[in-house]
Structure formats: C-alpha cells, structure tokens
Design an enzyme around this catalytic site. Sequence first.
Site, short mmCIF file in Angstrom:
data_model
loop_
_atom_site.label_atom_id
_atom_site.label_comp_id
_atom_site.label_asym_id
_atom_site.label_seq_id
_atom_site.Cartn_x
_atom_site.Cartn_y
_atom_site.Cartn_z
N GLU A 1 0.98 -1.52 -0.18
CA GLU A 1 0.26 -0.03 -0.06
C GLU A 1 1.09 1.13 0.06
OE1 GLU A 1 -3.52 2.70 0.39
OE2 GLU A 1 -3.06 0.95 -1.21
N ASP B 1 -9.26 4.36 -1.31
CA ASP B 1 -9.45 4.90 0.12
C ASP B 1 -10.43 6.64 0.45
OD1 ASP B 1 -7.80 2.76 1.39
OD2 ASP B 1 -5.85 4.15 1.63
N ASP C 1 8.17 20.00 -7.21
CA ASP C 1 8.78 20.42 -5.96
C ASP C 1 8.73 20.12 -4.89
OD1 ASP C 1 6.35 21.65 -5.76
OD2 ASP C 1 6.85 23.87 -6.42
N GLU D 1 0.66 4.57 -2.39
CA GLU D 1 0.88 5.79 -1.86
C GLU D 1 2.15 6.65 -2.92
OE1 GLU D 1 -2.40 7.05 -0.75
OE2 GLU D 1 -3.41 5.20 -1.41
N HIS E 1 1.00 13.90 -7.72
CA HIS E 1 -0.52 14.98 -6.99
C HIS E 1 0.84 15.95 -6.68
CE1 HIS E 1 -4.24 13.39 -6.06
NE2 HIS E 1 -3.77 12.23 -6.24
#
Length: 364
Positions: free
Chosen positions: A62, A208, A94, A66, A73
């Site tokens: 997991e 999740d 960054d 992530e 992201h």
Amino acid sequence: MAFKLLASFVSLLAALQVANGAATKKVTCASGQVTSNAACCALFPVIDDIQANMFDGGECNEDVHESLRLTFHDAIGISRKANKAGVFGGGGADGSIAIFADIETNFHANNGVDEIIDTQAPIIARHNLTTADFIQFAGAIGVSNCPGAPRLDVFLGRKDATQPAPDLTVPEPFDDVTKILARFDDAGKFSSDEVVALLVSHTIAAADHVDPTIPGTPFDSTPELFDTQFFIETQLQGTLFPGNGSNQGEVMSPLRGEIRLQSDFLLARDSRTACEWQSFVNNQYKLQSAFKAAFRKMTILGSKEHNLIDCSDVVPTPPAPASKAHLPAGLTRQDVQQACNKKAFPTLPTDPGPVTSVAPVPPS
C-alpha cells in the site's frame, strides 16, 4: 591514398571508443555499489531505508501505491498558462505537497495523501535529499518492487518549493474527459496518449477516500502486479452512479470488491482516448515503455532535465511479469463495452477459477 583513408578511419574509431568509454565510465561508491555519477552514491542508503521502513523489505504494498500517487499529486501542481501570465501557477515536482502539507492536503483532490506524507517525513529527515527529489525517488523505487513494472528513471537536483501549489491543479475522478485533457496539456503539454500512459499507474492503485465506506478497494483484480488487467477491467460493463452524493466519482463494477473511477470509465470510452486505452489490453511491453516515458516527463515538471543528475542506474530491476492478460472468471467478450472503432478488442482467455470477489489492499 588508401593508407591515409585507412589511418583516418582507425583514428576516428579509436576516438569514438575513447568517447564511448568516457560516457559509460562508472563510479564505485564507498558502499561498493556502482553508478554512473558519484552524486548518485548518496541514494543507495536511501533505497535501503525506504525498502526496509516503507515497503516491507521490497513488497509492492500500500505504501508503494501511495508513494506513486504522491509523485503525481506533487508534480501535476503546475500551470503553464498561469506562470506565463505572471500569476504563480505552481512549481511542478518541487515537493510543495509535503513542504506545505498544512495547505495542500486540504485541497479536495489531495484527500488522503497526508498519510504517506507523514510516513515519508522521518525518512526524508534522515537523508540529505530535497523533499522534491525524495518524493519522486521513493515512487520510482516503490514501483521497482512490483512484478511486471518498468525500471523507472530518477533524477537529482530539483529545488524545493518556496510556496504551495495552487488549488485545482490535480484532476478529480468526477471530471469529464475534456477537462482532464486540458489540465494535462496546461501542466506539461501532455498528449491524450501520454495521459492514458500515466494512468497505467492505476494498475497498482486502490481507493481509500472515493468511497470511505470501502477503504483499500483496488482498481483492478491484481493490485500487487504491474500488469494490463486495469485496462481490461475498466472496459467491462459498468454503470455510472447518478448524482453528486457520497458515490460521486465511482462506477459500479461487475467484479465484487473492485472500484472504478468515473474518469477512468469515461477515458476508456471516449473517442479521443479509447483506442490508446485498448492498445494496452494485452501488450505488457507497451504498458512498460509508455509509462516509463510518461513518468520521466511528469517527474521533472518545473525543472530543466539538463540541470538534473540522471541517477536511473541505481533503481533496482523490477521482477518479471507474473500474470497474463485475461478476462475475469465468469465473464466473456460479451461483457466488454468496446469503444475503439478502429480495431477489434483482443481475444483473451477467461480465468478458469471460480467467480470470487477482489480482496481489499491491506494497510501498511
């Protein structure tokens, strides 16, 4: 005359050999490991640390899922149009998502990333790496644990953010295809094919927070394998949940225990992306090469590649593929909602096993 030409050829060949030798010269680190640049020696202790303390000694777990999500992201937080207009549009890869976690983790699209940020924080503190470099490096090392994955490229030299990325730069699972493609184009001139390639990451993903009542729900039936099942199973019959309730962004799947994002469902069926989506169905080599190239482009958003140090040779070689493309047990070609009008859906075997539900991904 012939002798002079031969002598010139021999001299040229010797020069090329010297140049090639210089290009492939290796450095032996104090630890005994070998790399192409002495600056990359600092990464070997980091690999040992994250493998032991995040990835359970080298599992595709997991925290791998992530960590890979976090690379995206962080990197996608950039707008070329805003920056060109003189309004700060984010700095790309960054580290801002972790450096300004108190701000960016409150963005709706970043729901849940605080957990992996907290997991990575003490490891970052133990090593002399920028947060920007660590986030992308950890994602690449994590993927190397997954059978069937490509060996991803990694770089050193990104500068850490001095301000948070703006909100609304991360695509949401309930966005339509036009909005998603426009966001990727604004972030880094990603083509529609490159957008599909980046979504290869969903082959080892789980949700999740899309539906908090079912945490750890995978996007395909083999979340521990970097394989093509995601591209098969997103094309199976499905129904969009109506309205804007708690199931917003979720699509009903014929496989119990599996979740599909509305954005993936739509991209698999849109005329601009459907054929590229289908092209991955039974093509493991293309899956690997396309994701490797798209990840490389994404991971340096906000930087110039010539200003970075290529440390790709420190990345472990991933395990070989451990599965073959197949239809889940109990399903046939008739269960596929094909959208590509240029090529027939590939003929695939059906899993002979009994119809079972997909198990949730256990927390790390």
